[in-house]
Scaffold this motif. Structure first.
Motif, PDB file in Angstrom:
ATOM      1  N   LEU A   7      44.610   7.939  -6.284  1.00 31.84           N
ATOM      2  CA  LEU A   7      44.436   6.711  -7.066  1.00 31.84           C
ATOM      3  C   LEU A   7      43.508   5.719  -6.363  1.00 31.84           C
ATOM      4  N   ARG A   8      43.598   5.652  -5.038  1.00 22.98           N
ATOM      5  CA  ARG A   8      42.764   4.707  -4.288  1.00 22.98           C
ATOM      6  C   ARG A   8      41.283   5.118  -4.296  1.00 22.98           C
ATOM      7  N   ARG A   9      41.026   6.371  -4.622  1.00 18.03           N
ATOM      8  CA  ARG A   9      39.636   6.827  -4.760  1.00 18.03           C
ATOM      9  C   ARG A   9      39.131   6.671  -6.194  1.00 18.03           C
ATOM     10  N   LEU A  10      40.050   6.644  -7.152  1.00 14.46           N
ATOM     11  CA  LEU A  10      39.664   6.527  -8.561  1.00 14.46           C
ATOM     12  C   LEU A  10      39.508   5.077  -9.005  1.00 14.46           C
ATOM     13  N   PHE A  11      40.293   4.173  -8.397  1.00 11.80           N
ATOM     14  CA  PHE A  11      40.209   2.741  -8.721  1.00 11.80           C
ATOM     15  C   PHE A  11      39.668   1.986  -7.510  1.00 11.80           C
ATOM     16  N   GLY A 225      42.833  -6.769  -2.258  1.00 13.29           N
ATOM     17  CA  GLY A 225      43.078  -5.339  -2.428  1.00 13.29           C
ATOM     18  C   GLY A 225      43.369  -4.643  -1.113  1.00 13.29           C
ATOM     19  N   TYR A 226      42.629  -5.003  -0.056  1.00 11.84           N
ATOM     20  CA  TYR A 226      42.865  -4.414   1.259  1.00 11.84           C
ATOM     21  C   TYR A 226      44.263  -4.771   1.768  1.00 11.84           C
ATOM     22  N   PHE A 227      44.604  -6.047   1.651  1.00 17.18           N
ATOM     23  CA  PHE A 227      45.907  -6.503   2.129  1.00 17.18           C
ATOM     24  C   PHE A 227      47.039  -5.856   1.328  1.00 17.18           C
ATOM     25  N   ASP A 228      46.824  -5.699   0.005  1.00 18.54           N
ATOM     26  CA  ASP A 228      47.865  -5.109  -0.832  1.00 18.54           C
ATOM     27  C   ASP A 228      48.124  -3.653  -0.453  1.00 18.54           C
ATOM     28  N   LEU A 229      47.070  -2.892  -0.125  1.00 18.27           N
ATOM     29  CA  LEU A 229      47.279  -1.503   0.296  1.00 18.27           C
ATOM     30  C   LEU A 229      48.097  -1.461   1.586  1.00 18.27           C
ATOM     31  N   TRP A 301      38.603   1.967   2.631  1.00 19.39           N
ATOM     32  CA  TRP A 301      39.861   1.290   2.914  1.00 19.39           C
ATOM     33  C   TRP A 301      40.117   1.119   4.410  1.00 19.39           C
ATOM     34  N   ARG A 302      39.054   1.217   5.212  1.00 19.43           N
ATOM     35  CA  ARG A 302      39.199   1.101   6.668  1.00 19.43           C
ATOM     36  C   ARG A 302      39.816  -0.242   7.073  1.00 19.43           C
ATOM     37  N   MET A 303      39.405  -1.323   6.395  1.00 20.57           N
ATOM     38  CA  MET A 303      39.917  -2.643   6.746  1.00 20.57           C
ATOM     39  C   MET A 303      41.438  -2.720   6.605  1.00 20.57           C
ATOM     40  N   SER A 304      42.004  -1.995   5.631  1.00 24.35           N
ATOM     41  CA  SER A 304      43.465  -1.969   5.474  1.00 24.35           C
ATOM     42  C   SER A 304      44.123  -1.417   6.730  1.00 24.35           C
TER      43      SER A 304
END
Length: 400
Positions: A7-11, A225-229, A301-304
């Motif tokens: 999902l993280r790759r699709l959205f 988005g990063y923080f939410d992941l 998503w590296r920052m997450s």
């Protein structure tokens, strides 16, 4: 968990940032959606009173969400502006009343299952919800339709309710037990829950979600988005262990309190196990956190993964203490719990004054507030536990 890497790759991070705000609004409404009467379903000795508490919870949830529907229809633009909701996703807000009422219903059914020690059926309901939700989101994601995130949530809750209705029948729930006189009785008998628990519970949920709103306001939807992941990856394992254990613990504490039995040894043993699990989790994330996020979710998503190293200690304290905090409810120390929730809310609210700090400095302050707040709550739990144990000993001495 298995679907998240897909999902993280699709959205995009921006789409997940908007979805995080959408779910945050829903969780806030749900926290007051039944005026907390659903929590009381576990407490009565007689099933007839518990059945009426379930009925009362459903009636209240329909009434409150009818008001929410009116509010969204008339003030959708104002709400979107207030939370800085991305304009291209603003139509999602019309789904809030539907998702919230479904959430309230499934949550009320779940407390009945906790009362009946039906933990496996409760798990099946949740698997049904997440399975259908994730499957629909994946299908829409492949088609590049961002509304799929919301549609998945709707059908996930529907699956939970349908499965829950079947489980109700299997646990001897009888709708014929619900009557006007009994509804009035349980309303008065457990009035402390709406009086002393509703607003603090709202503050507690807002406190959990407030960082998302503040980040969305002070920084950007990408950083949201990063923080939410990061938050989800830390909270999901906690939910698997903490929420499930807390439900069992709630039932056991209530049962032992009614029988006048000691609970301190059990609580201390559970706390030690939770501490060891938390320590292992923090150690793993400290060493391999960033690399794991890149491998599992992709380079975008590296920052997450960087954020997780900053906030993981605060979440570690949350994992330990939040699990056993149900003691305060089980021992009917609602006012104590309410006091802590109010203090915690104002502590988190203070983050709004960090507009001149960088995003990572913001995360450091957030983790510090989490750590201190949950240490304070743990001290409160120990005090309440000792008071209960002393009362039990006094009663035993008097009996002898």
């Amino acid at each position: 968990i298995l679907l998240q890497p897909l999902l993280r790759r699709l959205f995009t991070p921006a789409e997940f940032g908007a979805y995080a705000i959408f779910l945050s609004i829903i969780e806030i409404v749900v926290s007051i959606g039944t005026l907390r009467y659903e929590v009381a379903i576990v407490l009565p000795k007689k099933d007839v009173l518990a059945a009426n508490l379930l009925g009362l919870s459903l009636i209240i949830s329909f009434a409150i969400n009818a008001l929410v529907l009116i509010g969204v229809l008339f003030f959708q633009k104002a709400l979107a502006n207030a939370v800085k909701f991305p304009p291209k996703f603003a139509y999602w807000l019309y789904f809030i009343p539907l998702v919230t009422v479904l959430f309230c219903i499934s949550q009320s059914i779940n407390y009945w299952l906790i009362r009946k020690k039906a933990f496996w059926p409760s798990s099946i309901n949740k698997i049904s919800r997440r399975g259908l939700e994730g499957g629909i989101q994946l299908s829409f994601g492949i088609g590049h339709i961002n509304l799929g995130l919301v549609i998945g949530a709707v059908f996930g809750h529907l699956a939970n309710i349908l499965s829950g209705i079947y489980q109700l029948r299997a646990t001897d729930f009888q709708i014929g037990r619900i009557a006007k006189e009994k509804l009035r009785y349980v309303w008065r008998r457990y009035i402390e829950f709406p009086k002393y628990s509703t607003i603090p519970a709202l503050l507690n949920v807002v406190s959990l979600l407030l960082p998302l709103f503040i980040i969305n306001k002070l920084f950007s939807e990408q950083e949201t988005g990063y923080f939410d992941l990061t938050r989800q990856i830390l909270l999901v394992p906690m939910a698997l262990i903490s929420a499930s254990l807390s439900q069992v613990l709630f039932q056991r504490i209530t049962e032992k309190k009614n029988a006048g039995i000691s609970i301190s040894k059990e609580i201390h043993r559970i706390t030690l196990i939770l501490f060891l699990l938390s320590f292992i989790g923090v150690l793993i994330l400290w060493i391999w956190g960033t690399d794991l996020f890149v491998i599992v979710f992709g380079k975008q998503w590296r920052m997450s993964g960087e954020i997780v190293k900053v906030v993981m200690v605060g979440f570690g304290f949350r994992f330990i203490v939040a699990t056993i905090s149900i003691i305060l409810v089980g021992l009917e120390k609602i006012k104590w719990y309410s006091l802590w929730q109010t203090l915690y809310f104002f502590a988190i609210l203070s983050l709004i004054f960090l507009s001149k700090f960088t995003f990572f400095q913001f995360c450091i302050f957030y983790s510090l507030i989490e750590s201190v707040s949950y240490i304070v709550q743990y001290i409160m739990i120990i005090i309440v536990l000792r008071q209960y144990e002393n009362r039990i000993k006094t009663q035993e001495n008097y009996t002898h």
